[in-house]
Scaffold this active site. Structure first.
Site, short mmCIF file in Angstrom:
data_model
loop_
_atom_site.label_atom_id
_atom_site.label_comp_id
_atom_site.label_asym_id
_atom_site.label_seq_id
_atom_site.Cartn_x
_atom_site.Cartn_y
_atom_site.Cartn_z
N HIS A 166 0.73 -1.82 -0.18
CA HIS A 166 0.21 -0.08 0.11
C HIS A 166 0.55 1.14 0.13
O HIS A 166 0.68 2.27 0.09
CB HIS A 166 -0.51 0.06 1.49
CG HIS A 166 -0.05 -0.35 2.11
ND1 HIS A 166 1.19 0.71 2.74
CD2 HIS A 166 0.56 -1.48 2.96
CE1 HIS A 166 1.68 0.06 3.69
NE2 HIS A 166 1.26 -1.22 3.47
N CYS A 167 2.69 1.32 0.21
CA CYS A 167 2.99 2.19 0.53
C CYS A 167 3.68 3.17 -1.33
O CYS A 167 2.91 3.99 -1.97
CB CYS A 167 4.58 1.57 1.30
SG CYS A 167 3.19 1.92 2.57
N LEU A 168 4.96 2.01 -1.70
CA LEU A 168 5.13 2.62 -3.25
C LEU A 168 3.86 2.52 -3.83
O LEU A 168 4.34 3.64 -5.32
CB LEU A 168 5.86 1.65 -3.64
CG LEU A 168 7.76 1.03 -2.58
CD1 LEU A 168 8.86 0.45 -3.16
CD2 LEU A 168 7.93 2.49 -2.16
#
Ligand SMILES: NC(=O)c1ccc[n+]([C@@H]2O[C@H](COP(=O)([O-])OP(=O)(O)OC[C@H]3O[C@@H](n4cnc5c(N)ncnc54)[C@H](O)[C@@H]3O)[C@@H](O)[C@H]2O)c1
Length: 421
Positions: A264-266
């Site tokens: 869900h970050c990069l």
């Protein structure tokens, strides 16, 4: 035990970020209320079962046994708190930041706010969210004034699930506040929870710091991915070139190519930054947009390479049996959110391939529909026309792949009939 830890801490969101935080807070003595709108997560936690790999069931059971961990689906019945930390999702919806979870959490926390309390946002978000979104919602819901009556800060989470070297406690934690008093309170709170705090004067700077960290990784991964595609066409071994470049002891940091980025970050956070730049400045953040384009194109590239490989064997993708090794987006994690391997599986299935996959870390609940679960053994490899290594977990033995037709996107299989990305 410091006086700060003998207080009530509400942690809104009991996911990958909120649960380890809540467990640590119980450990150091806080009276913790963990709130999550997901009934199934709350039920599991209330019966001592963790769904986050880095948090053992025994840790949750131990926290419950202290009588200082109350996990629930709403804040109803509570009469206030000393500290509240918001760790809810900040996804993209149709490519745009979706702050609705943060807004809902702010409203529910705001209704319980009392003078002297501190609220901290941990969710990754664009610069300005704490001051421009969180503070007004807290003020409206409470009828109090931020700074004068209560404290507000932002402290980005840097947790790296599956990382055995850096934990929530040992990773330096950026802390910030909307004013000096808030910064002091937020620093005091996290000094009780982690080994090192890094005070930053403004919440916008702290918000940007987190986005810089993830954008840096996103852009550098895109750079090596684009280089890998070009190097293949040039007939140059990118892995050997990168290993050689990596021997430079200064001024270079090695990133490795792969089938794309996930989690869900990069794939998400850099877009928060480019959205904010476009919204407030009217221009694009070209590095982010280019990195998105390159990284998003990698699963399709993997499938094209696989098609070429099958073509060399006089086989079509339609009807081919393809064994995928590793579905999670990173090693030693069961997290399949935005995982490029899942996109590879879907692309192959849409072209008529029969897809099986090996990933002991991915639970039944998260297993992608239409993909048959397999073990990595001689029989499953023998049955497949080709195997593709997408994510390597440390407990998966790749020896059955030796000497077989393998597209190795991580350069981890022994030489033989493997083909590297
Ligand atoms: N997972 C990581 O490795 C990581 C690392 C750094 C930062 N972050 C950031 O931290 C934030 C949370 O991520 P996560 O991975 O923990 O997400 P997650 O989905 O695992 O957990 C979030 C939880 O919040 C709950 N929730 C949603 N709205 C709620 C509400 N109004 N009240 C109570 N609970 C609510 C959801 O049910 C969910 O269980 C995101 O902004 C993410 O980008 C995550």
């Amino acid at each position: 035990m410091s006086p700060v830890t003998r207080s009530r801490l509400i942690v809104v969101g009991q996911g990958y970020v909120g649960l380890p935080l809540a467990m640590r807070a119980v450990e150091v003595g806080f009276d913790v209320v963990g709130v999550d709108v997901d009934q199934s997560r709350v039920d599991a936690l209330a019966s001592g079962i963790s769904f986050v790999e880095d948090v053992a069931d025994e840790t949750v059971a131990g926290a419950l046994a202290t009588g200082r961990y109350d996990v629930r689906t709403s804040l109803d019945g509570l009469d206030g708190f000393d500290h509240a930390i918001i760790s809810v999702p900040t996804p993209l919806r149709e490519s745009l930041p979706d702050l609705s979870y943060v807004e809902a959490a702010a409203r529910s926390i705001g209704r319980l706010l009392q003078p002297g309390a501190t609220v901290v946002l941990e969710s990754t978000t664009s610069p300005g969210t704490t001051a421009e979104v969180l503070v007004p919602l807290l003020e409206t819901a409470s009828g109090l004034s931020a700074g004068r009556d209560f404290h507000v800060g932002f402290s980005p989470e840097r947790i790296d699930p599956g990382n055995p070297d850096w934990s929530f406690t040992s990773t330096p934690k950026i802390v910030s506040g909307i004013d000096e008093a808030s910064l002091a309170r937020v620093t005091m709170l996290y000094d009780a929870l982690v080994d090192v705090t890094v005070p930053v004067a403004g919440t916008r700077e702290a918000e940007l710091a987190k986005l810089i960290e993830n954008t840096f990784r996103h852009v550098n991964i895109a750079l090596v991915n684009e280089l890998a595609v070009a190097a293949h066409d040039l007939g140059v071994n990118i892995w050997q070139a990168l290993e050689a470049a990596g021997t430079k002891p200064f001024g270079f940091m090695k990133f490795l190519p792969g089938p794309g980025v996930g989690g869900h970050c990069l794939p998400v956070d850099p877009s928060y930054l480019s959205w904010e730049v476009r919204r407030k400045l009217g221009r694009s953040l070209r590095f982010v947009e280019l990195a998105n384009e390159v990284n998003e194109g990698m699963p399709e590239y993997v499938v094209r390479r696989l098609e070429a490989l099958l073509n060399d064997e006089a086989r079509a993708v339609r009807g081919a049996r393809v064994l995928l090794v590793g579905l999670a987006y990173k090693p030693d994690s069961g997290d399949v959110r935005e995982a490029p391997a899942v996109r590879v599986a879907r692309l192959l299935a849409s072209r008529g391939a029969l897809v099986t996959a090996v990933d002991p870390h991915v639970s039944e609940r998260d297993w992608p529909a239409g993909v048959v679960r397999a073990e990595l053994d001689d029989a499953s490899v023998e049955e497949a026309d080709v195997s593709v290594v997408l994510t390597l977990h440390s407990d998966v033995d790749l020896s059955p792949l030796r000497g077989r037709l393998v597209l190795d996107t991580r350069n981890v299989v022994d030489e033989g009939s493997r083909v590297v990305l």
